[in-house]
Design an enzyme around this catalytic site. Structure first.
Site, short mmCIF file in Angstrom:
data_model
loop_
_atom_site.label_atom_id
_atom_site.label_comp_id
_atom_site.label_asym_id
_atom_site.label_seq_id
_atom_site.Cartn_x
_atom_site.Cartn_y
_atom_site.Cartn_z
N ALA A 1 1.00 -1.44 0.06
CA ALA A 1 0.23 -0.23 -0.36
C ALA A 1 1.63 1.06 0.06
O ALA A 1 0.52 2.19 -0.30
CB ALA A 1 -1.44 0.01 1.37
N VAL B 1 0.15 2.70 -6.47
CA VAL B 1 -1.29 1.83 -6.03
C VAL B 1 -1.55 2.91 -5.08
O VAL B 1 -3.08 2.75 -5.17
CB VAL B 1 -0.29 0.84 -4.85
CG1 VAL B 1 -1.66 0.40 -3.44
CG2 VAL B 1 0.31 0.03 -5.24
N HIS B 2 -1.25 4.43 -4.18
CA HIS B 2 -2.08 5.40 -4.40
C HIS B 2 -2.43 6.37 -4.88
O HIS B 2 -3.26 6.60 -5.01
CB HIS B 2 -0.81 6.02 -3.14
CG HIS B 2 -0.99 5.32 -1.71
ND1 HIS B 2 -1.99 5.28 -0.90
CD2 HIS B 2 0.42 5.43 -0.92
CE1 HIS B 2 -1.39 4.90 -0.22
NE2 HIS B 2 -0.36 4.99 0.39
N ALA B 3 -1.21 6.14 -6.64
CA ALA B 3 -2.25 6.53 -7.29
C ALA B 3 -2.97 6.44 -7.89
O ALA B 3 -3.92 7.14 -8.94
CB ALA B 3 -0.50 6.64 -8.61
N ASN B 4 -3.74 5.28 -7.77
CA ASN B 4 -4.77 5.15 -8.01
C ASN B 4 -6.30 5.38 -7.08
O ASN B 4 -6.17 4.67 -5.84
CB ASN B 4 -5.23 3.89 -9.69
CG ASN B 4 -4.98 2.92 -8.82
OD1 ASN B 4 -5.50 1.77 -8.05
ND2 ASN B 4 -3.70 2.10 -8.99
#
Length: 140
Positions: free
Chosen positions: A42, A47-50
């Site tokens: 995470a 992963v954080h960009a979507n």
């Protein structure tokens, strides 16, 4: 069965964080195939960009290409060279990896003629196949 740690992978590939997408190689046949692991976190910027907190499929393809590059560049005659991602001949996607998944990446080199080659890759999240690709590469 040859295994490689992250420090050994860094001796073969020029990629570094955040674009080094394989954490370890669990099986290697130089010049033929490799199986690698990417631990999806995470904390990864990708992963954080979507909005869905998934590992992007284009990066899954890149991870398969890096796995193939390790197989290729581990062969003595290609040691010290660079493998360039030449393109995707075919790709099928069946799902996405999420944080906490251990992404299993397998790439088999199917043909090498001169500086150009082909490979077939498969990515699994657990037991579920999420991608199958046919890749081209060039050795520089």
């Amino acid at each position: 069965m040859t295994q490689l740690s992250i420090s050994e992978i860094k001796k073969i590939l020029p990629h570094r964080y955040p674009m080094l997408l394989i954490d370890k190689v669990v099986q290697l046949e130089p010049g033929k195939s490799a199986e690698a692991i990417h631990n999806v976190s995470a904390n990864e910027i990708f992963v954080h960009a979507n909005e869905r907190d998934t590992f992007p499929l284009p990066l899954t393809v890149e991870a398969l290409a890096q796995t193939g590059a390790v197989a290729l560049l581990s062969e003595e005659k290609f040691a010290g060279k660079t493998a360039y991602f030449g393109g995707i001949q075919k790709a099928e996607f069946f799902g996405e990896a999420q944080p906490g998944d251990e992404l299993h990446l397998t790439t088999e080199l199917t043909k090498i003629k001169g500086p150009i080659g082909l490979g077939i890759g498969e990515a699994k999240a657990g037991e579920k196949v999420i991608a199958k690709v046919e890749l081209t590469f060039m050795i520089g």
